[in-house]
Scaffold this active site. Structure first.
Site, mmCIF file in Angstrom:
data_model
loop_
_atom_site.group_PDB
_atom_site.id
_atom_site.type_symbol
_atom_site.label_atom_id
_atom_site.label_comp_id
_atom_site.label_asym_id
_atom_site.label_seq_id
_atom_site.Cartn_x
_atom_site.Cartn_y
_atom_site.Cartn_z
ATOM 1 N N HIS A 131 -15.615 -4.453 -0.105
ATOM 2 C CA HIS A 131 -16.229 -2.959 -0.370
ATOM 3 C C HIS A 131 -17.189 -3.245 -1.496
ATOM 4 O O HIS A 131 -16.321 -4.199 -2.323
ATOM 5 C CB HIS A 131 -14.888 -2.266 -0.469
ATOM 6 C CG HIS A 131 -14.877 -0.913 -1.083
ATOM 7 N ND1 HIS A 131 -15.238 -0.283 -2.230
ATOM 8 C CD2 HIS A 131 -15.061 -0.073 -0.161
ATOM 9 C CE1 HIS A 131 -15.788 0.659 -2.316
ATOM 10 N NE2 HIS A 131 -14.910 1.967 -0.655
ATOM 11 N N ASP A 208 -7.346 -6.018 -1.932
ATOM 12 C CA ASP A 208 -7.948 -5.072 -2.410
ATOM 13 C C ASP A 208 -6.682 -4.502 -1.312
ATOM 14 O O ASP A 208 -7.328 -4.647 -0.376
ATOM 15 C CB ASP A 208 -9.691 -4.809 -2.739
ATOM 16 C CG ASP A 208 -10.243 -3.032 -1.614
ATOM 17 O OD1 ASP A 208 -8.934 -2.912 -1.717
ATOM 18 O OD2 ASP A 208 -10.785 -3.280 -1.540
ATOM 19 N N GLN A 211 -6.913 -0.582 1.758
ATOM 20 C CA GLN A 211 -6.435 0.499 3.035
ATOM 21 C C GLN A 211 -5.440 -0.493 3.667
ATOM 22 O O GLN A 211 -5.628 -0.357 5.103
ATOM 23 C CB GLN A 211 -8.043 -0.667 3.772
ATOM 24 C CG GLN A 211 -9.206 0.300 3.954
ATOM 25 C CD GLN A 211 -9.546 2.304 4.288
ATOM 26 O OE1 GLN A 211 -8.689 2.686 4.899
ATOM 27 N NE2 GLN A 211 -9.853 2.837 3.291
ATOM 28 N N LYS A 234 -5.095 7.663 -0.924
ATOM 29 C CA LYS A 234 -5.574 7.134 0.843
ATOM 30 C C LYS A 234 -4.125 7.115 1.264
ATOM 31 O O LYS A 234 -4.197 6.355 2.814
ATOM 32 C CB LYS A 234 -6.350 5.863 0.688
ATOM 33 C CG LYS A 234 -7.724 6.151 0.489
ATOM 34 C CD LYS A 234 -8.716 4.397 0.635
ATOM 35 C CE LYS A 234 -9.700 4.372 -0.389
ATOM 36 N NZ LYS A 234 -10.999 5.214 0.203
ATOM 37 N N CYS A 372 -20.090 2.249 1.859
ATOM 38 C CA CYS A 372 -19.571 0.805 1.125
ATOM 39 C C CYS A 372 -19.779 -0.697 0.660
ATOM 40 O O CYS A 372 -18.997 -1.642 -0.062
ATOM 41 C CB CYS A 372 -18.381 1.232 -0.129
ATOM 42 S SG CYS A 372 -18.222 2.983 -0.917
HETATM 43 N N1 7TS Z 1 -11.507 -0.742 -1.239
HETATM 44 C C1 7TS Z 1 -11.364 -0.057 0.280
HETATM 45 C C2 7TS Z 1 -10.931 -1.465 1.167
HETATM 46 C C3 7TS Z 1 -11.873 1.005 0.459
HETATM 47 O O1 7TS Z 1 -12.151 1.165 1.887
HETATM 48 C C4 7TS Z 1 -11.778 1.882 -0.715
HETATM 49 C C5 7TS Z 1 -12.637 3.344 -0.789
HETATM 50 C C6 7TS Z 1 -12.503 0.838 -2.116
HETATM 51 C C7 7TS Z 1 -11.695 0.181 -2.338
HETATM 52 C C8 7TS Z 1 -12.715 2.347 -3.129
HETATM 53 O O2 7TS Z 1 -11.285 2.593 -3.153
HETATM 54 P P1 7TS Z 1 -11.379 3.856 -4.826
HETATM 55 O O3 7TS Z 1 -9.728 5.327 -4.229
HETATM 56 O O4 7TS Z 1 -11.258 3.387 -5.852
HETATM 57 O O5 7TS Z 1 -12.614 5.272 -3.957
HETATM 58 N N2 7TS Z 1 -13.417 2.708 1.002
HETATM 59 C C9 7TS Z 1 -13.722 4.306 0.902
HETATM 60 C C10 7TS Z 1 -14.089 4.651 2.295
HETATM 61 O O6 7TS Z 1 -14.041 3.786 3.139
HETATM 62 N N3 7TS Z 1 -14.957 6.143 2.281
HETATM 63 O O7 7TS Z 1 -14.874 6.616 1.521
HETATM 64 C C11 7TS Z 1 -14.279 5.455 0.677
#
Ligand code: 7TS
Length: 414
Positions: A131, A208, A211, A234, A372
């Site tokens: 990401h 990371d 997910q 999430k 992303c």
């Molecule tokens: N890493 C992964 C694997 C992600 O899926 C996301 C967010 C992030 C980092 C960033 O997370 P945040 O909570 O700091 O924004 N992914 C997604 C997505 O797949 N669609 O919208 C956000």
């Protein structure tokens, strides 16, 4: 697909769905089929009620007041720290730092490494499937420190090329920052092996877990990562809270990310000394209500059981993979057998955004875009995909609605 243990009882999705008020919503006049869980999950009543209760009867700033409410709010906030320690099996509660989410945790460690660890000539390894919230903070840390960033390539099936990874590792590698579970493909990466190889050469590893945390049981001591980050929103929790886990020895070596109230030991006009962990990394008033709600999310996931969640999603994604094969011209991107509940789709002659818009007319919420993950899209020669992502409250019937809607897309674009 690798099958989960058959000893795990299936989820009672009807009972689970009853806990999620939003799942009763009509979208465009149709029953909502929410398949954008990788974007953000929905929230059970238990989380919503914890936040309401907090604001109705427990709200005050933490760690500051001597009064009843401040003590109560501090207890709840620190209670979640202990809850998160247990949930992720960290050794010590002060190895859990509350952040705004995955992105902030990654930036905190990236900035600390740029300032205190990385030197010109050092190397940082990321991967092509990461990401942007992994790639960009580490790319910027490298630009600032004069270190070099390199990326592990991805195979056509959407797995990390582990042999290439091992070849990239060398005595200059200081950090390996990688996505545990890909948000665009669903691939579950072999993090134990990745970490062993890195540690054998003295490199630290940051996972990371955005997910991973919602979908599989995470044990930070068992995988032996040096840092791990995830986002509450999430994993059934509120927005505005995330976790950074770091081994105490590493967190002690890093400088603070933000400075100000709550994170100091002693301040004069000219200089300051820092508080001990975890306060050193929690400057200013945090999102206390979100941290309180996050505990309710952890409790909910624990009660259902992450192994049962993983098995349920595996079943759904296997069924969905079978069913979408019926739709002419549809292709799944990311075909490794070892994947979480993500189905990234492209259709001959139809733009992913058009797929998303037509599905939306049927009440089906998916995400269309690069997720992303521009370097990954480039690897596949794509600009975007339409992505369905599943969670514990999704059902086979919802997969059927998705497939029906995809047939409509096919008719429109044939
Ligand atoms: N890493 C992964 C694997 C992600 O899926 C996301 C967010 C992030 C980092 C960033 O997370 P945040 O909570 O700091 O924004 N992914 C997604 C997505 O797949 N669609 O919208 C956000």
């Amino acid at each position: 697909m690798t099958s989960p243990s058959s000893a795990i009882a299936p989820l009672d999705t009807a009972r689970i769905r009853a806990d999620f008020p939003i799942l009763g919503t009509l979208a465009r006049g149709k029953p909502l089929v929410y398949l954008d869980n990788a974007g953000s999950s929905q929230k059970p009543r238990q989380v919503i009620e914890a936040i309401t209760r907090y604001y109705e009867s427990e709200n005050a700033n933490i760690h500051r007041g001597v009064h009843y409410l401040s003590e109560r709010a501090s207890e709840l906030y620190e209670g979640t720290r202990e809850g998160a320690r247990r949930f992720f099996n960290a050794r010590r509660a002060h190895e859990i730092i509350f952040t705004r989410g995955t992105t902030e945790g990654m930036n905190l460690v990236g900035a600390g490494f740029a300032q205190a660890i990385l030197k010109p000539g050092d190397e940082v390894i990321v991967s092509t499937m990461d990401h942007h919230s992994v790639i960009v903070p580490w790319q910027q840390a490298c630009i600032r420190s004069g270190a070099k960033i390199v990326a592990v390539p991805v195979t056509p099936e959407g797995e990390l090329d582990i042999e290439a990874y091992v070849r990239l590792l060398n005595e200059r590698t200081k950090m390996v920052a990688l996505t545990w579970v890909s948000n665009a493909l669903g691939t579950i990466n072999p993090v134990r092996r990745i970490i062993e190889e890195a540690h054998a050469r003295g490199a630290a590893v940051m996972l990371d877990g955005a997910q991973a945390a919602p979908h599989l049981a995470v044990d930070v001591q068992a995988v032996d990562c040096d840092f791990f980050v995830c986002s509450g929103h999430k994993m059934l929790g509120p927005t505005g809270v995330g976790v950074l886990y770091g081994k105490e020895t590493w967190l002690d070596r890093l400088p603070p990310y933000q400075t100000g109230g709550g994170m100091i030991d002693m301040v004069t006009i000219e200089q300051s000394t820092w508080a001990r962990l975890p306060a050193k990394f929690e400057a200013g008033t945090p999102d206390i209500a979100a941290v309180v709600g996050f505990q309710a999310a952890l409790d909910y996931l624990e009660a259902v059981g992450l192994d049962a969640v993983a098995a349920h999603e595996h079943e759904l994604v296997s069924y969905a993979t079978e069913r979408v094969a019926e739709v002419p011209g549809l292709r799944v991107i990311g075909t490794t057998p070892n994947k979480a509940g993500v189905l990234s789709l492209v259709m001959e002659g139809a733009h992913p955004h058009d797929i998303g818009t037509i599905l939306d007319q049927e009440g089906v919420a998916v995400r269309a875009g690069h997720h992303c993950c521009q370097p990954l899209m480039r690897h596949y020669g794509l600009s975007s995909t339409a992505r369905a992502s599943f969670y514990l409250y999704n059902t086979r019937e919802e997969v059927d609605v998705l497939v029906g809607a995809l047939h409509k897309v096919r008719e429109i674009f044939s």
